[in-house]
Design an enzyme around this catalytic site. Structure first.
Site, PDB file in Angstrom:
ATOM      1  N   LYS A   1       2.419  -3.744   6.295  1.00  0.00           N
ATOM      2  CA  LYS A   1       2.720  -3.738   4.860  1.00  0.00           C
ATOM      3  C   LYS A   1       4.226  -3.627   4.633  1.00  0.00           C
ATOM      4  CE  LYS A   1      -1.340  -4.390   3.403  1.00  0.00           C
ATOM      5  NZ  LYS A   1      -1.626  -5.691   2.769  1.00  0.00           N
TER       6      LYS A   1
ATOM      7  N   TYR B   1      -1.239  -0.739  10.543  1.00  0.00           N
ATOM      8  CA  TYR B   1      -1.562  -1.312   9.226  1.00  0.00           C
ATOM      9  C   TYR B   1      -0.390  -1.074   8.277  1.00  0.00           C
ATOM     10  CZ  TYR B   1      -3.373  -1.465   4.501  1.00  0.00           C
ATOM     11  OH  TYR B   1      -3.521  -1.714   3.152  1.00  0.00           O
TER      12      TYR B   1
ATOM     13  N   SER C   1       0.824  -1.211   0.000  1.00  0.00           N
ATOM     14  CA  SER C   1       0.000   0.000   0.000  1.00  0.00           C
ATOM     15  C   SER C   1       0.854   1.255   0.000  1.00  0.00           C
ATOM     16  CB  SER C   1      -0.891   0.002   1.252  1.00  0.00           C
ATOM     17  OG  SER C   1      -1.499   1.260   1.438  1.00  0.00           O
TER      18      SER C   1
HETATM   19  C1  WQD Z   1      -9.635   9.763   0.484  1.00  0.00           C
HETATM   20  C2  WQD Z   1      -9.889  11.246   0.681  1.00  0.00           C
HETATM   21  C3  WQD Z   1     -10.243  11.870   2.969  1.00  0.00           C
HETATM   22  C4  WQD Z   1     -14.034   9.689   3.405  1.00  0.00           C
HETATM   23  C5  WQD Z   1      -7.104   4.754   2.689  1.00  0.00           C
HETATM   24  C6  WQD Z   1      -6.095   4.009   3.491  1.00  0.00           C
HETATM   25  C7  WQD Z   1      -5.025   3.477   2.581  1.00  0.00           C
HETATM   26  C8  WQD Z   1      -5.658   2.673   1.469  1.00  0.00           C
HETATM   27  C9  WQD Z   1      -6.716   3.473   0.729  1.00  0.00           C
HETATM   28  C10 WQD Z   1      -5.486   0.347   2.027  1.00  0.00           C
HETATM   29  C11 WQD Z   1      -9.166  11.819   1.890  1.00  0.00           C
HETATM   30  C12 WQD Z   1     -11.500  12.123   2.145  1.00  0.00           C
HETATM   31  C13 WQD Z   1     -12.863  10.208   2.887  1.00  0.00           C
HETATM   32  C14 WQD Z   1     -15.095  10.571   3.787  1.00  0.00           C
HETATM   33  C15 WQD Z   1     -13.763  12.438   3.092  1.00  0.00           C
HETATM   34  N1  WQD Z   1      -6.219   1.478   1.985  1.00  0.00           N
HETATM   35  N2  WQD Z   1     -12.736  11.567   2.736  1.00  0.00           N
HETATM   36  N3  WQD Z   1     -14.905  11.917   3.606  1.00  0.00           N
HETATM   37  O1  WQD Z   1      -7.354   7.758   3.430  1.00  0.00           O
HETATM   38  O2  WQD Z   1      -6.386   8.118   1.108  1.00  0.00           O
HETATM   39  O3  WQD Z   1      -6.474   5.826   2.057  1.00  0.00           O
HETATM   40  O4  WQD Z   1      -7.670   3.910   1.718  1.00  0.00           O
HETATM   41  O5  WQD Z   1      -4.404   0.137   1.590  1.00  0.00           O
HETATM   42  O6  WQD Z   1      -4.174   2.655   3.343  1.00  0.00           O
HETATM   43  O7  WQD Z   1      -5.506   4.928   4.387  1.00  0.00           O
HETATM   44  O8  WQD Z   1      -8.579   6.951   1.363  1.00  0.00           O
HETATM   45  O9  WQD Z   1     -10.912   7.051   0.647  1.00  0.00           O
HETATM   46  O10 WQD Z   1     -10.396   7.104   3.142  1.00  0.00           O
HETATM   47  O11 WQD Z   1      -9.882   9.115   1.743  1.00  0.00           O
HETATM   48  O12 WQD Z   1     -13.630  13.656   2.952  1.00  0.00           O
HETATM   49  O13 WQD Z   1     -16.186  10.140   4.263  1.00  0.00           O
HETATM   50  O14 WQD Z   1     -11.284  11.452   0.924  1.00  0.00           O
HETATM   51  O15 WQD Z   1     -10.020  12.929   3.895  1.00  0.00           O
HETATM   52  O16 WQD Z   1      -8.745  13.147   1.579  1.00  0.00           O
HETATM   53  P1  WQD Z   1      -7.164   7.278   2.044  1.00  0.00           P
HETATM   54  P2  WQD Z   1     -10.020   7.501   1.761  1.00  0.00           P
END
Ligand code: WQD
Length: 337
Positions: free
Chosen positions: A152, A148, A124
């Site tokens: 990885k 997590y 990741s």
């Molecule tokens: C994306 C953007 C949030 C939800 C995570 C894991 C990473 C990987 C992918 C496994 C950010 C914003 C999100 C919401 C929002 N998983 N957001 N409201 O955090 O980049 O990565 O998933 O490998 O390890 O950390 O993805 O989709 O959670 O967030 O505003 O309800 O959307 O702040 O900017 P992230 P995400």
């Protein structure tokens, strides 16, 4: 090639199974249904016309893994099976180390006993931590910011040490950025348990009426529109990247680490706009405070995957959104039990 997919009924695993069958390979699936449902197996048969071998097993169960590996003459394994929720890993680190790292070691030991030593590992972009040196290149410093991410990075290093100790091992760790979307049939897709933590499934559930409003976690980041920027990649592009990796291992020995991303950063507001435009459905939003642990921006330097694997992501944001919406609108409540 015959390939074992651990975590094969999960989101990325199921899409990779389709891509492998499409590429003419044979697939065996292994899963414990901790974060997926048996219905996926029927959907995979419907999409591919193939009934894949399936074993319900846990990668920490040595006897079970031994018997699965004795079932067929496998050429390689793609290892997806691991818990993957950042927040949960902070609350339950031992569960993450036992399953994420212990499960990987158990699998690798079983593979070694059978002389199967080609493995693609599901890593990741979280291993890049909160660095602001963008885009992230594979030789960038890594920074562990949660258990997590530590699992990885530890598994990547286990594979590197394994190759150094025994050159019969060949491995590629694929660092995913933000996988989104679904197979264009709408038969398989992302079906998180409970309220989605990730943006795209949350937006899709607002669009289909399961959730009332999207809370945007901060609009005061140092980004063009103030909201978080990420490298969203279509899950079918990601799946095809796994096919390229496992085929590469068959002819090119070694250990490598490769980003799977598009190289483009998309903001929360840009993704919401694309969803509303493509799905034709309004997405109510409310800006709230930043989410703990979030960084402002993350996107890949995706050149190495092209140079080494001959693979690049090719599906657009509109395709990601259209396919995510088709899955969600055809399966408003996700997979049936
Ligand atoms: C994306 C953007 C949030 C939800 C995570 C894991 C990473 C990987 C992918 C496994 C950010 C914003 C999100 C919401 C929002 N998983 N957001 N409201 O955090 O980049 O990565 O998933 O490998 O390890 O950390 O993805 O989709 O959670 O967030 O505003 O309800 O959307 O702040 O900017 P992230 P995400």
């Amino acid at each position: 090639m015959r390939v074992l997919l651990t975590g094969g009924t999960g989101y990325i695993g199921s899409h990779t199974a389709v891509a492998l069958i499409d590429a003419g390979h044979q697939v065996t699936l292994l899963d414990n249904f901790a974060n997926s449902k048996p219905t996926v197996l029927d959907r995979l048969s419907e999409i591919t016309g193939v009934t894949m071998d399936f074993f319900e097993a846990d990668v920490t169960d040595r006897e079970a893994i031994d018997s699965v590996l004795a079932h067929r003459a496998f050429d390689a394994a793609i290892h997806f099976a691991a818990p993957k929720a950042v927040g949960e890993s902070i609350a339950r680190p031992l569960h993450y180390f036992n399953n994420g790292v212990g499960g990987t070691v158990t699998l690798l030991q079983a593979m070694d006993r059978r002389g199967i030593r080609n493995v693609v590992y599901s890593s990741s972009a979280t291993v890049y931590g909160m660095s602001d040196e963008l885009p992230f290149r594979e030789d960038a410093p890594t920074e562990v910011i949660n258990p997590y991410g530590r699992t990885k990075l530890m598994c990547e290093e286990i594979l590197r040490d394994l190759r150094q100790s025994d050159e019969r091992w060949n491995s590629i760790a694929l660092r995913y950025f933000n996988p989104v979307g679904a197979h264009p049939s709408g038969l398989i897709g992302e079906d998180p348990q409970g309220v989605p933590a990730n943006l795209m499934p949350f937006v899709a559930q607002v669009a289909v009426g399961r959730l009332p409003v999207l809370r945007i976690f901060g609009d005061d980041y140092p980004t063009p529109d103030g909201t978080g920027v990420r490298d969203y990649i279509h899950v079918m592009d990601l799946a095809e990247g796994h096919v390229a990796a496992v085929e590469h291992l068959a002819t090119e020995p070694g250990h490598d680490v490769i980003n799977l991303g598009t190289g483009n950063g998309i903001s929360v507001l840009e993704l919401v706009e694309a969803f509303e435009r493509v799905a034709g459905v309004p997405i109510p939003t409310e800006v709230v405070g930043r989410r703990r642990g979030d960084g402002p921006a993350s996107w890949a330097d995706a050149t190495k995957a092209g140079d080494v694997l001959g693979w690049t992501a090719r599906r657009s944001l509109d395709e990601m959104v259209a396919d995510a919406w088709r899955w969600q609108s055809q399966n408003p409540n996700g997979y049936p039990d």
